[in-house]
Design an enzyme around this catalytic site. Structure first.
Site, PDB file in Angstrom:
ATOM      1  N   LYS A 193       0.839  -1.208   0.000  1.00 29.74           N
ATOM      2  CA  LYS A 193       0.000   0.000   0.000  1.00 29.74           C
ATOM      3  C   LYS A 193       0.872   1.256   0.000  1.00 29.74           C
ATOM      4  CE  LYS A 193      -2.912   0.766   3.634  1.00 29.74           C
ATOM      5  NZ  LYS A 193      -2.753   2.123   4.177  1.00 29.74           N
ATOM      6  N   SER A 194       1.876   1.288   0.864  1.00 28.72           N
ATOM      7  CA  SER A 194       2.733   2.480   0.952  1.00 28.72           C
ATOM      8  C   SER A 194       3.419   2.753  -0.385  1.00 28.72           C
ATOM      9  CB  SER A 194       3.815   2.278   2.022  1.00 28.72           C
ATOM     10  OG  SER A 194       3.231   2.188   3.285  1.00 28.72           O
ATOM     11  N   ARG A 227      -8.456  11.881  12.613  1.00 24.81           N
ATOM     12  CA  ARG A 227      -7.021  11.552  12.709  1.00 24.81           C
ATOM     13  C   ARG A 227      -6.187  12.832  12.735  1.00 24.81           C
ATOM     14  NH1 ARG A 227      -5.575   6.662   8.971  1.00 24.81           N
ATOM     15  NH2 ARG A 227      -3.710   6.777  10.267  1.00 24.81           N
ATOM     16  N   SER A 248       7.046   8.823  12.307  1.00 21.94           N
ATOM     17  CA  SER A 248       5.948   8.706  11.340  1.00 21.94           C
ATOM     18  C   SER A 248       6.468   8.922   9.934  1.00 21.94           C
ATOM     19  CB  SER A 248       4.848   9.727  11.652  1.00 21.94           C
ATOM     20  OG  SER A 248       3.989   9.839  10.537  1.00 21.94           O
ATOM     21  N   GLN A 284       4.640   9.052   7.412  1.00 21.49           N
ATOM     22  CA  GLN A 284       3.720   9.952   6.705  1.00 21.49           C
ATOM     23  C   GLN A 284       4.144  11.403   6.906  1.00 21.49           C
ATOM     24  OE1 GLN A 284      -0.227   8.869   7.983  1.00 21.49           O
ATOM     25  NE2 GLN A 284      -0.173   6.945   6.848  1.00 21.49           N
ATOM     26  N   ASP A 316       1.660  -1.463  11.888  1.00 22.85           N
ATOM     27  CA  ASP A 316       0.374  -1.905  11.320  1.00 22.85           C
ATOM     28  C   ASP A 316       0.092  -3.388  11.604  1.00 22.85           C
ATOM     29  OD1 ASP A 316      -0.029   0.623  10.320  1.00 22.85           O
ATOM     30  OD2 ASP A 316       0.731   0.160   8.329  1.00 22.85           O
ATOM     31  N   LYS A 327      -4.726   5.376  14.541  1.00 20.99           N
ATOM     32  CA  LYS A 327      -4.830   4.732  13.212  1.00 20.99           C
ATOM     33  C   LYS A 327      -6.305   4.780  12.758  1.00 20.99           C
ATOM     34  CE  LYS A 327      -0.492   3.944  12.803  1.00 20.99           C
ATOM     35  NZ  LYS A 327       0.270   4.722  11.827  1.00 20.99           N
ATOM     36  N   ARG A 381      -6.622   1.271  17.787  1.00 18.58           N
ATOM     37  CA  ARG A 381      -6.451  -0.181  17.662  1.00 18.58           C
ATOM     38  C   ARG A 381      -6.147  -0.875  18.991  1.00 18.58           C
ATOM     39  NH1 ARG A 381      -3.508  -0.002  11.717  1.00 18.58           N
ATOM     40  NH2 ARG A 381      -5.460   0.040  10.540  1.00 18.58           N
ATOM     41  N   ARG A 410      -7.669  -3.504   9.227  1.00 15.19           N
ATOM     42  CA  ARG A 410      -6.742  -4.404   9.931  1.00 15.19           C
ATOM     43  C   ARG A 410      -7.392  -5.042  11.158  1.00 15.19           C
ATOM     44  NH1 ARG A 410      -2.536  -3.666   6.556  1.00 15.19           N
ATOM     45  NH2 ARG A 410      -1.977  -1.530   6.072  1.00 15.19           N
TER      46      ARG A 410
HETATM   47  C1  S3P Z   1       2.422   4.644   6.224  1.00 21.10           C
HETATM   48  C2  S3P Z   1       3.029   4.908   7.418  1.00 21.10           C
HETATM   49  C3  S3P Z   1       2.500   4.450   8.707  1.00 21.10           C
HETATM   50  C4  S3P Z   1       1.499   3.317   8.543  1.00 21.10           C
HETATM   51  C5  S3P Z   1       0.523   3.580   7.454  1.00 21.10           C
HETATM   52  C6  S3P Z   1       1.216   3.812   6.127  1.00 21.10           C
HETATM   53  C7  S3P Z   1       3.015   5.212   5.003  1.00 21.10           C
HETATM   54  O1  S3P Z   1       1.869   5.538   9.343  1.00 21.10           O
HETATM   55  O2  S3P Z   1       0.823   3.091   9.754  1.00 21.10           O
HETATM   56  O3  S3P Z   1      -0.354   2.462   7.317  1.00 21.10           O
HETATM   57  O4  S3P Z   1       2.678   4.745   3.890  1.00 21.10           O
HETATM   58  O5  S3P Z   1       3.857   6.120   5.113  1.00 21.10           O
HETATM   59  P1  S3P Z   1       2.729   6.619  10.196  1.00 21.10           P
HETATM   60  O6  S3P Z   1       3.807   7.034   9.334  1.00 21.10           O
HETATM   61  O7  S3P Z   1       1.825   7.747  10.522  1.00 21.10           O
HETATM   62  O8  S3P Z   1       3.153   5.852  11.410  1.00 21.10           O
END
Ligand code: S3P
Length: 424
Positions: free
Chosen positions: A21-22, A121, A165, A167, A313, A340, A344, A386
């Site tokens: 996914k990422s 979020r 993080s 993200q 995750d 999340k 969770r 999840r």
């Molecule tokens: C992700 C980073 C993670 C993960 C998410 C996807 C990404 O989140 O939990 O499912 O693709 O960069 P965080 O970076 O906020 O921990």
């Protein structure tokens, strides 16, 4: 949709899981900012990544999807155009946080919104560093989406990450492409590094020296071919199932094993689980392998510190496996689980409670007494993919038939999860 899952023994066979996914999100985003075509194979066509495609289409990028093949006709670093309506990120935290870094630097304004979960979020974690770069991001909802982004000229910053993080890191790195001067990010605890790997592959200049990440602005990115490996976060459900369901032997093919993502393998191995990495190879700078698992007698473990972001995750399904282990497992430093798609820690404890087992919630994790007998029953997904899939794994070691309500949310990251499970 409700889904019923029967207790099972002898899960056997070999499966391929959907794309990461990422990496799928990033391939579309970076391809959109690159000059020329980006051809993606093994793309995850789950709802989250389709939300990313829909946002970039609204930003004027032509994107073709045929099965798991995606072609992004990128228009270059300055090629996005103003959308005529708000961008809808659906349920996807990765989409809203990463795209914000890009939109903050555009010569137009736009509005980002998503579903009820996204609107709960935290976005302050990206609003803060992006604002330091000169971004103008308005939240009408106290630090939560919807966000209105007024595009501005951005400047480079030095920023120390308060939470691990990827993200947040990626949002800053994307913004840094449009600044003058070098952006420096101090990352005390490493998070997944797909952005760094893929942006460099597209022509960016990002370096990581022991957790000090520097990124220089770019003149242009260039379209590339990307083969997306299988998602280890999706593989984790089958790893856990293979370890705890009696008489099982599963091979999961073509799984991404980037070391920033393999905490779940380390955790299961440290519990005495049979997890064998075979056929290691590399694809687009990302390591890939097949993973073999067999039913194992698991022992309890403690998870804390730097392993947590490497398996954040996977902790819901890890908790299910820990219930079947001998001894008490402790998870610490995992407060990120609370923000999340659902909280969770709370949702897993609540739903597994309905199957007759107790997970003790703590401020930053959970305490899991092993050797509890999971029963069958009715559980709710909380619309969290999840949580649904972790409950499905718990159901396999129940004592009858379990019903998962609102079970179709698995479409976010693993559209054919139930079919794959049945195929074993
Ligand atoms: C992700 C980073 C993670 C993960 C998410 C996807 C990404 O989140 O939990 O499912 O693709 O960069 P965080 O970076 O906020 O921990």
């Amino acid at each position: 949709m409700d889904k019923t899952i029967n207790a099972r023994t002898g899960l056997k066979g070999s499966i391929r899981i959907p794309g990461d996914k990422s990496i799928s999100h990033r391939a579309v985003m970076f391809g959109s900012l690159a000059k020329g075509d980006t051809n993606i194979t093994g793309f995850l066509t789950g709802d989250d990544c389709m939300s990313t495609i829909s946002c970039f289409r609204k930003l004027g990028i032509d994107i073709e999807v045929v099965g798991d093949r995606v072609t992004v006709h990128g228009k270059g670093i300055k090629g996005l155009s103003a959308p005529s309506e708000a961008l809808d990120v659906g349920n996807s935290g990765t989409t809203i946080r990463l795209i914000s870094g890009i939109l903050a630097a555009q010569p137009f304004d736009c509005v980002l919104n998503g579903d009820a979960s996204i609107r709960k979020r935290p976005m302050k974690r990206i609003i803060d560093p992006l604002s330091q770069m000169g971004a103008d991001i308005e939240s009408t909802n106290c630090g939560y989406a919807p966000l209105t982004i007024h595009g501005k000229k951005l400047k480079a910053i030095e920023y120390t990450m308060p939470v691990a993080s990827a993200q947040v890191k990626s949002s800053i790195l994307l913004a840094s492409l449009f600044t003058e001067g070098k952006t420096v990010i101090n990352e005390p605890v490493a998070s997944r590094d797909h952005t760094e790997i893929m942006l460099n592959y597209f022509g960016a200049d990002i370096k990581n020296n022991n957790g000090v990440i520097t990124s220089a602005p770019v003149e242009e990115l260039y379209g590339k071919d990307i083969e997306v490996p299988g998602d280890i976060s999706s593989a984790a459900f089958f790893m856990a199932a293979g370890l705890i369901v009696p008489n099982s032997h599963i091979i999961i093919k073509n799984v991404g094993i980037n070391p920033t993502r393999t905490g779940i393998i380390d955790a299961f191995k440290s519990m005495g689980g049979f997890v064998n990495i075979i056929n290691e190879r590399s694809s687009g700078g990302e390591p890939v392998a097949d993973i073999e698992v067999k039913t194992s007698r698991l022992k309890a473990t403690t998870l804390e510190g730097s392993i947590i972001p490497r398996m954040i995750d996977e902790i819901p399904v890890f908790a299910v496996a820990a219930l079947c282990a001998e001894g008490t497992t402790v998870v610490r430093n995992a407060e990120e689980l609370k923000v999340k798609e659902s909280n969770r820690i709370a949702t897993m404890s609540e739903e597994l409670g309905k199957l007759g087992v107790k997970i003790e919630e703590t401020d930053d994790g959970m305490i899991i007494e092993g050797g509890q007998k999971i029963k069958s029953g009715t559980v709710y997904s909380h619309l969290d993919h999840r949580v649904a899939m972790s409950c499905a794994v718990a159901a396999l070691v129940g004592n009858g038939t379990t019903t998962i309500t609102d079970a179709d949310c698995v479409g976010i990251s693993f559209p054919d999860f139930y079919e794959k499970l049945e195929s074993l």
